[in-house]
Design an enzyme around this catalytic site. Structure first.
Site, PDB file in Angstrom:
ATOM      1  CG  HIS A 197       0.201 -11.601  43.640  1.00  0.00           C
ATOM      2  ND1 HIS A 197      -0.791 -10.685  43.467  1.00  0.00           N
ATOM      3  CD2 HIS A 197       0.695 -11.856  42.397  1.00  0.00           C
ATOM      4  CE1 HIS A 197      -0.924 -10.392  42.180  1.00  0.00           C
ATOM      5  NE2 HIS A 197      -0.033 -11.104  41.511  1.00  0.00           N
TER       6      HIS A 197
ATOM      7  CD  GLU B 192      -2.814 -10.225  45.976  1.00  0.00           C
ATOM      8  OE1 GLU B 192      -1.960  -9.358  45.667  1.00  0.00           O
ATOM      9  OE2 GLU B 192      -2.962 -11.270  45.343  1.00  0.00           O
TER      10      GLU B 192
ATOM     11  NE  ARG C 279      -2.985  -7.744  38.258  1.00  0.00           N
ATOM     12  CZ  ARG C 279      -1.791  -8.248  37.977  1.00  0.00           C
ATOM     13  NH1 ARG C 279      -1.519  -9.507  38.319  1.00  0.00           N
ATOM     14  NH2 ARG C 279      -0.881  -7.534  37.359  1.00  0.00           N
TER      15      ARG C 279
END
Length: 222
Positions: free
Chosen positions: A104, A87, A58
């Protein structure tokens, strides 16, 4: 340190010994061991081997501003970032400095995608009492061109070239650098790669074959 391989160690031991640190933790802000900004200034100053840092969990596990400074100050040897703080609005300063940056995508393969779908279908069939007969049809199409010829490469380059053939990280990064504002679209429309086991590698000397086989490739003997 070879003696630490395969062992759980205290964070202090890891920071004093590791040359590569890769993050795979959930993002938590409470409890005894919160992971929010786990990789902060104190963390990076304690990393005695100037490690490579990989974030594959994360984004907010890493303090972005601190990592940017650490890269500039050579406190780390470099960074590979798949998960970004904030993000889909990622920090341009970090993108400008990473060795590899991806949107990601997790890097999971067509097989991983298919297996996830199969598991979901099985749970649905079990819940609603439906037949699982057709679930076996949910599998990826075979590769159109499963052969990879590495005869033009130097032996030391072959494992790296083979892995890049399965997942073209430079191309993925070029797209992200060119249009970081389309981060979410790039993530959603990521083209899942095939796995090493799907490829048969040719033109490899005997000295390199064990390494490629360990990565999962089918290696053709000359």
């Amino acid at each position: 340190m070879p003696a630490l391989r395969g062992s759980y160690v205290e964070l202090e031991t890891l920071l004093s010994s590791a040359t590569i640190i890769t993050c795979h933790v959930p993002l938590t802000k409470g409890g005894a061991y919160p992971t929010y900004h786990l990789v902060d200034d104190a963390f990076l100053r304690s990393a005695q081997q100037r490690p490579w840092l990989i974030n594959a969990c994360r984004g907010a596990v890493v303090d972005t501003a601190t990592l940017v400074r650490a890269i500039d100050d050579k406190a780390v040897s470099g960074a590979v970032i798949d998960c970004w703080e904030g993000e889909p609005h990622i920090a341009q300063a970090l993108l400008d400095r990473v060795f590899i940056g991806t949107p990601h995508i997790a890097g999971f393969s067509v097989h991983g995608k298919a297996q996830g779908a199969v598991q979901s279908l099985r749970h649905l069939c079990d819940f609603f009492g439906l037949s699982e007969e057709r679930i076996a049809l949910a599998h990826p199409r075979p590769l159109a061109e499963p052969y990879l010829d590495l005869s033009g490469c130097e032996p030391w380059q072959m494992p790296w070239r083979a892995m890049l053939h399965t997942l073209d990280l430079p191309a993925i990064m070029r797209r992200l650098v060119a249009t970081p504002d389309t981060f979410e679209q790039q993530r959603v429309h990521y083209q899942h790669p095939y796995e090493p086991r799907d490829y048969t590698v040719r033109g490899v000397p005997a000295s390199v074959r064990p390494a490629l086989a360990a990565l999962g490739f089918v290696v053709e003997n000359d």
